[in-house]
Design a protein around this motif. Structure first.
Motif, mmCIF file in Angstrom:
data_model
loop_
_atom_site.group_PDB
_atom_site.id
_atom_site.type_symbol
_atom_site.label_atom_id
_atom_site.label_comp_id
_atom_site.label_asym_id
_atom_site.label_seq_id
_atom_site.Cartn_x
_atom_site.Cartn_y
_atom_site.Cartn_z
ATOM 1 N N LEU A 33 0.668 -1.073 0.223
ATOM 2 C CA LEU A 33 0.223 -0.117 0.294
ATOM 3 C C LEU A 33 0.848 1.329 0.261
ATOM 4 C CD1 LEU A 33 -2.990 -1.182 2.306
ATOM 5 C CD2 LEU A 33 -3.347 -0.911 0.274
ATOM 6 N N PHE A 34 2.252 0.839 0.242
ATOM 7 C CA PHE A 34 3.244 2.480 1.583
ATOM 8 C C PHE A 34 3.439 2.665 -0.767
ATOM 9 C CE2 PHE A 34 7.472 3.931 0.916
ATOM 10 C CZ PHE A 34 7.036 4.950 1.256
ATOM 11 N N LEU A 35 3.409 1.854 -1.473
ATOM 12 C CA LEU A 35 4.356 1.586 -2.224
ATOM 13 C C LEU A 35 3.444 2.209 -4.102
ATOM 14 C CD1 LEU A 35 7.086 -1.016 -2.610
ATOM 15 C CD2 LEU A 35 7.803 0.649 -2.550
ATOM 16 N N ARG A 36 2.440 1.335 -3.374
ATOM 17 C CA ARG A 36 0.980 2.465 -4.149
ATOM 18 C C ARG A 36 0.823 3.754 -4.135
ATOM 19 N NH1 ARG A 36 -2.578 0.074 -7.830
ATOM 20 N NH2 ARG A 36 -4.110 0.498 -7.674
ATOM 21 N N LYS A 37 0.761 3.928 -2.165
ATOM 22 C CA LYS A 37 1.386 4.970 -2.796
ATOM 23 C C LYS A 37 2.168 6.576 -3.026
ATOM 24 C CE LYS A 37 -0.871 9.261 -0.755
ATOM 25 N NZ LYS A 37 -2.022 9.703 -1.418
ATOM 26 N N TYR A 38 3.451 5.975 -2.727
ATOM 27 C CA TYR A 38 4.300 6.325 -3.582
ATOM 28 C C TYR A 38 5.099 5.544 -4.012
ATOM 29 C CZ TYR A 38 3.141 9.305 0.962
ATOM 30 O OH TYR A 38 2.767 10.359 1.236
ATOM 31 N N SER A 39 5.040 5.818 -5.166
ATOM 32 C CA SER A 39 5.985 4.889 -6.378
ATOM 33 C C SER A 39 7.358 4.807 -6.032
ATOM 34 C CB SER A 39 5.058 5.316 -8.058
ATOM 35 O OG SER A 39 5.650 6.408 -8.327
ATOM 36 N N ASN A 40 8.259 6.240 -6.192
ATOM 37 C CA ASN A 40 9.062 6.182 -5.765
ATOM 38 C C ASN A 40 10.066 5.517 -4.055
ATOM 39 O OD1 ASN A 40 7.954 8.684 -4.538
ATOM 40 N ND2 ASN A 40 10.033 9.547 -5.115
ATOM 41 N N GLY A 41 9.335 5.193 -3.833
ATOM 42 C CA GLY A 41 8.963 4.958 -2.211
ATOM 43 C C GLY A 41 10.335 4.049 -2.296
ATOM 44 N N ILE A 42 10.793 3.740 -1.119
ATOM 45 C CA ILE A 42 12.011 2.568 -0.608
ATOM 46 C C ILE A 42 11.038 1.857 0.193
ATOM 47 C CG2 ILE A 42 14.049 1.494 0.025
ATOM 48 C CD1 ILE A 42 15.569 3.313 -1.995
ATOM 49 N N VAL A 43 11.252 0.631 1.096
ATOM 50 C CA VAL A 43 10.275 -0.137 1.827
ATOM 51 C C VAL A 43 11.954 -0.785 2.270
ATOM 52 C CG1 VAL A 43 9.144 -1.847 2.277
ATOM 53 C CG2 VAL A 43 7.877 -0.165 1.017
ATOM 54 N N VAL A 44 11.668 -0.462 3.804
ATOM 55 C CA VAL A 44 12.713 -2.376 3.996
ATOM 56 C C VAL A 44 11.534 -3.048 4.922
ATOM 57 C CG1 VAL A 44 13.960 -2.501 6.125
ATOM 58 C CG2 VAL A 44 14.250 -0.855 4.731
ATOM 59 N N LEU A 45 12.256 -4.307 5.541
ATOM 60 C CA LEU A 45 11.112 -5.180 6.169
ATOM 61 C C LEU A 45 11.918 -5.169 7.096
ATOM 62 C CD1 LEU A 45 9.549 -7.345 3.243
ATOM 63 C CD2 LEU A 45 8.446 -5.418 3.671
ATOM 64 N N ALA A 46 11.302 -5.914 8.097
ATOM 65 C CA ALA A 46 12.168 -6.507 9.176
ATOM 66 C C ALA A 46 10.776 -6.637 10.732
ATOM 67 C CB ALA A 46 12.172 -5.147 10.353
ATOM 68 N N ALA A 47 11.189 -7.816 11.581
ATOM 69 C CA ALA A 47 10.743 -8.860 12.393
ATOM 70 C C ALA A 47 10.180 -7.601 13.662
ATOM 71 C CB ALA A 47 11.418 -9.726 12.778
ATOM 72 N N PRO A 48 9.537 -7.855 14.322
ATOM 73 C CA PRO A 48 9.645 -6.915 15.231
ATOM 74 C C PRO A 48 10.114 -6.761 16.401
ATOM 75 C CG PRO A 48 7.603 -8.156 15.349
ATOM 76 C CD PRO A 48 7.965 -8.697 14.516
ATOM 77 N N SER A 49 11.702 -8.112 16.399
ATOM 78 C CA SER A 49 12.294 -7.944 17.336
ATOM 79 C C SER A 49 13.875 -7.489 16.791
ATOM 80 C CB SER A 49 13.109 -9.778 17.631
ATOM 81 O OG SER A 49 12.989 -10.136 16.376
ATOM 82 N N GLU A 50 13.266 -6.816 15.375
ATOM 83 C CA GLU A 50 14.216 -6.659 14.681
ATOM 84 C C GLU A 50 14.800 -5.020 15.608
ATOM 85 O OE1 GLU A 50 16.234 -9.038 10.978
ATOM 86 O OE2 GLU A 50 13.681 -8.169 10.754
ATOM 87 N N VAL A 51 13.491 -5.164 15.291
ATOM 88 C CA VAL A 51 13.447 -2.851 15.444
ATOM 89 C C VAL A 51 13.077 -2.584 16.890
ATOM 90 C CG1 VAL A 51 11.576 -1.753 15.952
ATOM 91 C CG2 VAL A 51 10.457 -3.309 13.769
ATOM 92 N N ASN A 52 13.385 -3.509 17.505
ATOM 93 C CA ASN A 52 13.746 -3.660 18.824
ATOM 94 C C ASN A 52 15.190 -3.073 19.443
ATOM 95 O OD1 ASN A 52 11.144 -3.472 19.984
ATOM 96 N ND2 ASN A 52 10.900 -5.431 20.175
ATOM 97 N N ARG A 53 16.502 -4.197 18.580
ATOM 98 C CA ARG A 53 17.368 -4.045 18.584
ATOM 99 C C ARG A 53 18.233 -3.966 17.670
ATOM 100 N NH1 ARG A 53 16.628 -10.093 17.755
ATOM 101 N NH2 ARG A 53 17.618 -10.805 15.240
ATOM 102 N N SER A 54 17.616 -2.960 16.439
ATOM 103 C CA SER A 54 18.642 -2.051 15.849
ATOM 104 C C SER A 54 19.229 -1.031 15.630
ATOM 105 C CB SER A 54 18.021 -2.364 14.577
ATOM 106 O OG SER A 54 18.995 -2.351 13.119
#
Length: 312
Positions: A33-54
């Motif tokens: 949905l984010f890329l549908r709104k912002y075709s020039n956007g960049i997406v990063v995927l992560a697990a919840p545990s990675e957000v907490n420790r990265s």
């Protein structure tokens, strides 16, 4: 490194940057949905545990975050997890929402987009464990076993083509791989006796979706399913599923193990101390005993060819 470089490129090129959950259809569709709104956007995927420790995830400023704990510097966040505290400048947060993708669609102003609505429909089906359409089943199976590059490929195709992306040859192959893993999961489920509470330990990854296993055992009559998977010598992944008409609360266990989620579906990933790699299993056992208020806990240990019962 791949994700960090993608995020860095977004910053250097002044492009919109999103962070979404990598683990399920809800996060993947929110990213689409984010890329549908912002075709020039960049997406990063992560697990919840990675957000907490990265460290780098917490240091960067994000245009959009969905289906994840708030990393700190966020313009817009869409979420529905009770255990994820809001922190963005603009929050589309509703713990009663059936999925984060619904909040993402509202946050991105895509309510009148037919493609976006189709994606949200399957996200609702998968995130509420009530899959009724072939599209939802196929997308769920494709995402569960996809590598990181494959998930980004799915996100980009969904953003452009919506659910029509499921006819893409590469994505069809991912779906077929998912069906093979589901068949194996069902064979394992057939060997597990159904009780009100089922506790499982898998010392090796059997190549199945353990979240899918919790759902299947719930459909067969279990009221609470707790699964611990050993990912490596010191790293463990916890999955919990509970029937909505039961008194059980998965977050009461998951949060004690450093995770979170919903009352009826939660998880955690954690590490044992370097000098005590077996602590991960001990933590799982002790937290469950304390939550269930029992002195003895029966656990089913899975192997490739058998299941044995161990009492702790």
């Amino acid at each position: 490194m791949r994700r960090f470089l993608s995020a860095l490129w977004a910053k250097l090129s002044n492009r919109p940057l999103a962070l979404c959950d990598s683990g399920d259809v809800d996060g993947i569709t929110s990213a689409a949905l984010f890329l549908r709104k912002y075709s020039n956007g960049i997406v990063v995927l992560a697990a919840p545990s990675e957000v907490n420790r990265s460290w780098w995830i917490k240091r960067l400023s994000w245009t959009f975050v969905a289906d994840l704990p708030c990393p700190g510097k966020v313009l817009i966040r869409a979420d529905h997890h009770r255990t994820n505290k809001p922190c963005a400048k603009v929050e589309f947060y509703d713990p009663e929402a059936p999925c984060s993708a619904l909040m993402a669609m509202k946050a991105l102003g895509l309510e009148n987009d037919t493609v976006a609505n189709g994606l949200v429909k399957v996200a609702i089906e998968t995130d509420t464990a009530n899959i009724t359409s072939k599209e939802a089943e196929n997308l769920d199976l494709a995402v569960r076993f996809a590598s990181y590059p494959e998930k980004i490929y799915i996100v980009r195709n969904l953003a452009i083509n919506g659910l029509q992306a499921l006819s893409n040859a590469k994505i069809r192959n991912l779906v077929e791989r998912g069906y093979r893993a589901k068949k194996l999961m069902l064979e394992i489920a057939d060997k597990i006796p159904i009780k009100e509470i089922i506790n499982i330990y898998s010392p090796i990854d059997l190549g199945i979706s353990y979240r899918q296993l919790t759902i299947e055992l719930q459909h067969r009559g279990a009221k609470m399913v707790n699964v611990l998977l050993r990912l490596s010598r010191r790293t463990f992944r916890y999955y919990c599923g509970a029937d909505k008409n039961s008194p059980y609360d998965c977050t009461q266990v998951a949060t004690k193990l450093g995770g979170g989620g919903h009352k009826y579906a939660s998880g955690a990933q954690y590490k044992s101390p370097l000098l005590n790699p077996g602590w991960g299993v001990e933590a799982f056992i002790n937290v469950l005993k304390a939550y269930l208020n029992i002195d003895r806990l029966e656990v089913l240990e899975l192997s490739r060819n058998s299941i044995r019962v161990i009492t702790y």
